[in-house]
Design a protein around this motif. Structure first.
Motif, PDB file in Angstrom:
ATOM      1  N   SER A   1       0.808  -1.219   0.000  1.00 12.25           N
ATOM      2  CA  SER A   1       0.000   0.000   0.000  1.00 12.25           C
ATOM      3  C   SER A   1       0.839   1.267   0.000  1.00 12.25           C
ATOM      4  O   SER A   1       0.375   2.342  -0.375  1.00 12.25           O
ATOM      5  CB  SER A   1      -0.942   0.013   1.211  1.00 12.25           C
ATOM      6  OG  SER A   1      -0.202  -0.075   2.420  1.00 12.25           O
TER       7      SER A   1
ATOM      8  N   SER B   1       0.901   1.901  -5.847  1.00 10.53           N
ATOM      9  CA  SER B   1       0.241   2.899  -6.699  1.00 10.53           C
ATOM     10  C   SER B   1       1.273   3.808  -7.357  1.00 10.53           C
ATOM     11  O   SER B   1       1.133   4.183  -8.531  1.00 10.53           O
ATOM     12  CB  SER B   1      -0.754   3.725  -5.881  1.00 10.53           C
ATOM     13  OG  SER B   1      -0.094   4.427  -4.836  1.00 10.53           O
TER      14      SER B   1
ATOM     15  N   GLU C   1       2.796   1.922 -10.196  1.00 10.08           N
ATOM     16  CA  GLU C   1       1.889   1.862 -11.342  1.00 10.08           C
ATOM     17  C   GLU C   1       1.930   3.152 -12.151  1.00 10.08           C
ATOM     18  O   GLU C   1       2.002   3.140 -13.378  1.00 10.08           O
ATOM     19  CB  GLU C   1       0.458   1.596 -10.869  1.00 10.08           C
ATOM     20  CG  GLU C   1       0.169   0.164 -10.488  1.00 10.08           C
ATOM     21  CD  GLU C   1      -1.320  -0.074 -10.352  1.00 10.08           C
ATOM     22  OE1 GLU C   1      -1.942   0.531  -9.465  1.00 10.08           O
ATOM     23  OE2 GLU C   1      -1.856  -0.863 -11.141  1.00 10.08           O
ATOM     24  N   GLU C   2       1.866   4.293 -11.467  1.00 11.69           N
ATOM     25  CA  GLU C   2       1.830   5.581 -12.151  1.00 11.69           C
ATOM     26  C   GLU C   2       3.111   5.844 -12.922  1.00 11.69           C
ATOM     27  O   GLU C   2       3.094   6.477 -13.970  1.00 11.69           O
ATOM     28  CB  GLU C   2       1.597   6.699 -11.130  1.00 11.69           C
ATOM     29  CG  GLU C   2       0.224   6.662 -10.489  1.00 11.69           C
ATOM     30  CD  GLU C   2       0.124   7.626  -9.312  1.00 11.69           C
ATOM     31  OE1 GLU C   2       1.087   8.402  -9.097  1.00 11.69           O
ATOM     32  OE2 GLU C   2      -0.898   7.613  -8.611  1.00 11.69           O
TER      33      GLU C   2
ATOM     34  N   SER D   1      -1.512  -5.856 -11.278  1.00 11.06           N
ATOM     35  CA  SER D   1      -2.122  -4.527 -11.162  1.00 11.06           C
ATOM     36  C   SER D   1      -2.881  -4.203 -12.443  1.00 11.06           C
ATOM     37  O   SER D   1      -2.750  -4.885 -13.463  1.00 11.06           O
ATOM     38  CB  SER D   1      -1.043  -3.481 -10.920  1.00 11.06           C
ATOM     39  OG  SER D   1      -0.267  -3.309 -12.099  1.00 11.06           O
TER      40      SER D   1
END
Length: 586
Positions: free
Chosen positions: A381, A385, A388-389, A428
């Motif tokens: 967590s 993210s 991924e970005e 993802s």
């Protein structure tokens, strides 16, 4: 322009790296020995990641086959390949259409049959290929015509290296070279950078074609140059990204200029009989005395531009550096994560999955951790993210899959019980849309000789529903490899039962938020029971996540749930502790 080993000589090294096309030197099999800065920037890969890698490995599977079966044999027969249309997959996972030309040569003085041949490869971004070719060929022919014109040709090549061929504006290198032309700060003025990104430019390219997109870019370049004529430098970095560098008294003047640029760009333009109204997102950065290079200034303006996009587009944002600037923190964290991946700071922990009918372990789920140098062991967590970005999720995901399959192979060799375990790995949303996903999974399975049926790939319900049609294509391709598929965090998204029936999945994983209420919340109990019934109705398994009490286990067994995982059985464990747990619970 190259020495006997195929390397650029000193006088032409700058032109080699700043050429407006990708320029590589490979061996006969496509392994990259040299690559220029243009190709590095275009693909997003580091030079270290490209050197030693085969050129065809950067292409989708179909283009890899084309290169191996057409280009390499043709190079051996005729010595050259002209204008082959292929795609390259950048570090961000996005396909980049291009035209590839190549020529095979034997360095002077070497044995033609001695295996010392090299291949020169030139790669152009497809929609700018023609203009580059015209200007470069003209310059190179001039260089070949006579010694008297060589100096003129080299000046023309230098101009091409410092300017964008489509708009004629300076590129990044050109902006650096011309920074001294800005009005000086002798009267208290300071340099400001405006990073300008056209909003929804991709829609113009996709709907009207690259020709229309080029017309829009040329128009935008002309409008920006006219708006600041005589007071600023205007450049094009790439795609639909422009930069304006200007000397101004202060921040108020900068924001006023940004407003004027937005108005100029918003004027309608007629392209192919259609009136198009475009907008832009602008980031502004003001130079700090003695602290900023041109790259620093552009980088900070770029950060502010993304903030403008996040806040609705068609607006400007001023970058205000501060110790707690979240964008600066994010860039720092990205750098740390990139180094962590390269330096082996990632860890995989494994959480056992229990068969509720037998009470015995049926498999494990792989969960990645990051051993941060100052913050300790971080859960997904904290960084997934961000990965991924930024596109880092691709090498991260590939590493997790490889590590998991290595453990699976080791356990299979060590015991018969290990051979019966399933290994679940999370995908993802970014990975699901990666055109190289299937080949990556296939390659990992081949290297470990693992039975595909013992690998389970988990995709969240939310990721599946972002683009159900594309997700279905990816899932079918993965299913054809023989692997299992699971919908993770089921119940937290908005999946259509029609799509759920079409997806070739093997199990539903019921989100832990519903499991927590079993026995105390009748609503949660009803939801869990419905999810289990739905899974069984379409012929797949139901798995409960986050199981922490015996009461929850009893309720799940009564409802007919198939598998469960949670702290009641075991927390995620590093490899050695997992082996000990499996030995004790076999």
């Amino acid at each position: 322009m190259t020495d006997t080993a195929g390397r650029p000589v000193a006088n032409f090294e700058a032109l080699f790296h700043q050429a407006p096309c990708g320029y590589l030197v490979t061996d006969d099999g496509g392994r990259i020995a040299a690559v220029n800065d243009t190709f590095v920037q275009w693909t997003g890969f580091s030079r270290a990641a490209l050197l030693g890698r085969t050129l065809q490995s950067l292409m989708p599977v179909g283009d890899q086959i084309l290169y191996a079966t057409h280009c390499i044999p043709q190079l051996g027969i005729t010595g050259s390949v002209s204008e082959v249309a292929v795609d390259f997959i950048g570090a961000d996972g996005v396909r980049r259409p291009a035209l590839l030309s190549a020529s095979r040569f034997t360095p002077p003085g070497s044995d033609a049959g001695g295996g010392t041949d090299s291949v020169r490869v030139i790669i152009f971004s497809a929609h700018e290929r023609r203009q580059y070719e015209k200007e470069l060929v003209s310059a190179l022919r001039a260089a070949e015509d006579s010694d008297a014109r060589r100096a003129q040709a080299e000046r023309e090549l230098q101009r091409l290296a410092l300017h964008d061929a489509l708009t004629g504006l300076p590129n990044r290198a050109g902006l650096k070279a011309r920074l001294g032309e800005l009005p000086s700060g002798g009267s208290g003025e300071t340099v400001a950078a405006f990073f300008i990104d056209l909003d929804h430019f991709k829609a113009v390219n996709d709907s009207l074609g690259h020709g229309a997109g080029d017309s829009l870019l040329v128009s935008a370049a002309e409008r920006l140059a006219a708006a600041v004529e005589g007071t600023a430098l205007v450049g094009r970095l790439s795609g639909d990204e422009f930069v304006v560098l200007v000397a101004l008294p202060g921040a108020e003047d900068a924001t006023a200029l940004a407003g004027r640029l937005l108005e100029v760009l918003a004027a309608p333009i007629n392209i192919e009989g259609l009136e198009i109204i475009t907008s832009a997102s602008i980031g502004i950065a003001i130079a700090r005395d003695g602290e900023d290079t041109v790259d620093d200034l552009i980088r900070r303006a770029d950060i502010a531009m993304y903030r403008a996009k996040e806040r609705g587009r068609n607006r400007w944002e001023l970058h205000r550096p501060a110790p707690t600037d979240p964008n600066v923190d994010r860039l720092r964290a990205l750098g740390e994560l990139r180094r962590g991946i390269g330096e082996g700071a990632l860890r995989v922990h494994y959480q056992p999955r229990i068969d509720l009918h037998t009470g015995r372990p049926s498999g494990v789920e792989a969960l990645v951790r990051w051993q941060h140098p100052t913050r300790g062991l971080l859960p997904p967590s904290e960084f997934i993210s961000m990965a991924e970005e930024s596109g880092l999720v691709r090498p991260l995901g590939a590493w997790v899959l490889d590590e998991t399959l290595k453990l699976a192979e080791s356990l299979r060799r060590d015991s018969q019980a290990g051979a019966a375990l399933e290994f679940a790995v999370n995908l993802s949303a970014r990975q699901l849309n990666d055109p190289g996903l299937v080949s990556m999974v296939e390659g990992a399975l081949r290297r470990t000789e693992m039975d595909p049926a013992m690998l389970l790939l988990e995709i969240t319900e939310t990721a599946l529903m972002q683009d159900p049609t594309a997700a279905l294509e990816s899932l079918i391709a993965l299913k054809n490899l023989g692997v299992g598929l699971a919908v993770d965090d089921f119940g937290t998204g908005y999946s259509s039962l029609t799509y759920l029936k079409k997806f070739p999945i093997n199990e539903l994983k019921i989100d832990r938020s519903f499991i927590m209420g079993l026995g105390s919340d009748t609503g949660d109990s009803a939801i869990v029971g419905s999810c289990i019934g739905l899974a069984h109705a379409v012929g797949i398994r139901a798995v409960a996540e986050g199981v922490e009490t015996e009461g929850q286990v009893e309720a799940l067994q009564t409802m007919g749930c198939d598998l469960a995982q949670g702290y009641l059985f075991a927390r995620p464990l590093p490899e050695q502790r997992l082996r000990e747990w499996l030995s004790a619970n076999a």
